[in-house]
Design a protein around this motif. Structure first.
Motif, PDB file in Angstrom:
ATOM      1  N   LYS A 143      27.175 -17.442   4.396  1.00  0.00           N
ATOM      2  CA  LYS A 143      26.361 -16.336   3.906  1.00  0.00           C
ATOM      3  C   LYS A 143      26.542 -15.180   4.881  1.00  0.00           C
ATOM      4  CE  LYS A 143      22.817 -14.276   1.851  1.00  0.00           C
ATOM      5  NZ  LYS A 143      23.191 -13.436   0.758  1.00  0.00           N
ATOM      6  N   LEU A 144      26.917 -14.021   4.370  1.00  0.00           N
ATOM      7  CA  LEU A 144      27.069 -12.845   5.223  1.00  0.00           C
ATOM      8  C   LEU A 144      25.768 -12.047   5.251  1.00  0.00           C
ATOM      9  CD1 LEU A 144      30.669 -11.691   4.285  1.00  0.00           C
ATOM     10  CD2 LEU A 144      29.934 -13.321   6.021  1.00  0.00           C
ATOM     11  N   LYS A 145      25.609 -11.268   6.285  1.00  0.00           N
ATOM     12  CA  LYS A 145      24.395 -10.470   6.461  1.00  0.00           C
ATOM     13  C   LYS A 145      24.211  -9.492   5.304  1.00  0.00           C
ATOM     14  CE  LYS A 145      24.650 -10.698  11.476  1.00  0.00           C
ATOM     15  NZ  LYS A 145      24.930  -9.961  12.714  1.00  0.00           N
ATOM     16  N   GLU A 146      23.004  -9.445   4.790  1.00  0.00           N
ATOM     17  CA  GLU A 146      22.678  -8.537   3.689  1.00  0.00           C
ATOM     18  C   GLU A 146      22.808  -7.076   4.110  1.00  0.00           C
ATOM     19  OE1 GLU A 146      22.005  -9.299   0.529  1.00  0.00           O
ATOM     20  OE2 GLU A 146      22.173 -11.451   0.906  1.00  0.00           O
ATOM     21  N   THR A 147      22.694  -6.811   5.401  1.00  0.00           N
ATOM     22  CA  THR A 147      22.728  -5.432   5.896  1.00  0.00           C
ATOM     23  C   THR A 147      24.144  -4.861   5.971  1.00  0.00           C
ATOM     24  OG1 THR A 147      22.752  -6.275   8.169  1.00  0.00           O
ATOM     25  CG2 THR A 147      20.605  -5.701   7.232  1.00  0.00           C
ATOM     26  N   LEU A 148      25.150  -5.698   5.783  1.00  0.00           N
ATOM     27  CA  LEU A 148      26.531  -5.201   5.828  1.00  0.00           C
ATOM     28  C   LEU A 148      26.819  -4.314   4.630  1.00  0.00           C
ATOM     29  CD1 LEU A 148      28.743  -8.283   6.795  1.00  0.00           C
ATOM     30  CD2 LEU A 148      28.271  -6.281   8.176  1.00  0.00           C
ATOM     31  N   PRO A 149      27.433  -3.171   4.842  1.00  0.00           N
ATOM     32  CA  PRO A 149      27.877  -2.361   3.703  1.00  0.00           C
ATOM     33  C   PRO A 149      28.876  -3.157   2.853  1.00  0.00           C
ATOM     34  CG  PRO A 149      28.019  -1.116   5.757  1.00  0.00           C
ATOM     35  CD  PRO A 149      27.721  -2.538   6.122  1.00  0.00           C
ATOM     36  N   GLN A 150      28.856  -2.963   1.571  1.00  0.00           N
ATOM     37  CA  GLN A 150      29.702  -3.735   0.654  1.00  0.00           C
ATOM     38  C   GLN A 150      31.182  -3.657   1.020  1.00  0.00           C
ATOM     39  OE1 GLN A 150      28.555  -5.890  -1.418  1.00  0.00           O
ATOM     40  NE2 GLN A 150      30.493  -6.497  -2.316  1.00  0.00           N
ATOM     41  N   GLU A 151      31.674  -2.492   1.402  1.00  0.00           N
ATOM     42  CA  GLU A 151      33.091  -2.353   1.774  1.00  0.00           C
ATOM     43  C   GLU A 151      33.428  -3.199   2.992  1.00  0.00           C
ATOM     44  OE1 GLU A 151      34.246   1.734   2.251  1.00  0.00           O
ATOM     45  OE2 GLU A 151      33.639   2.258   0.221  1.00  0.00           O
ATOM     46  N   LYS A 206      32.186 -13.905  12.975  1.00  0.00           N
ATOM     47  CA  LYS A 206      31.202 -13.999  14.055  1.00  0.00           C
ATOM     48  C   LYS A 206      30.053 -12.996  13.923  1.00  0.00           C
ATOM     49  CE  LYS A 206      30.661 -13.785  19.017  1.00  0.00           C
ATOM     50  NZ  LYS A 206      31.229 -13.327  20.259  1.00  0.00           N
ATOM     51  N   ASP A 207      30.341 -11.739  13.783  1.00  0.00           N
ATOM     52  CA  ASP A 207      29.303 -10.711  13.737  1.00  0.00           C
ATOM     53  C   ASP A 207      28.762 -10.455  12.335  1.00  0.00           C
ATOM     54  OD1 ASP A 207      29.472 -10.319  16.503  1.00  0.00           O
ATOM     55  OD2 ASP A 207      31.071  -8.841  16.275  1.00  0.00           O
TER      56      ASP A 207
END
Length: 99
Positions: free
Chosen positions: A9-17, A86-87
């Motif tokens: 699961k990736l962070k929801e705060t990441l921009p879609q691009e 990682k990030d």
């Protein structure tokens, strides 16, 4: 044989691009590993297209033994590929089973 399945699961705060770039970079790096790690029998990374679901990435791989899975986990080429997330990673789930 052992099937090794991992969900990320990736962070929801990441921009879609950025999310798409991380996902595609991870897929390319992981799927290149059989050329570097000879005890990987099969490996595939699926990128979730259903935004209603919780997990973003599914890694599915096959090994002869659980010892091979454990060796893969610490192999420098795998560690480098996994570092791509990682990030960006928020969660991880894993199951290993014999088939």
């Amino acid at each position: 044989m052992v099937k090794h399945i991992v969900l990320f699961k990736l962070k929801e705060t990441l921009p879609q691009e950025e999310k798409l770039k991380v996902m595609n970079d991870f897929k390319a790096a992981i799927e290149a590993l059989p050329a570097k790690i000879d005890f990987i029998r099969k490996i595939f990374v699926g990128l979730n297209i259903n935004s209603a679901e919780a997990w973003d990435i599914c890694l599915e791989s096959e090994f002869d033994t659980l010892a091979d899975v454990n060796a893969y986990a610490v192999h420098p080429d795998h560690v480098a590929a996994a570092g791509i997330l990682k990030d960006a990673k928020e969660g991880r789930a894993c199951v290993d089973y014999e088939f």
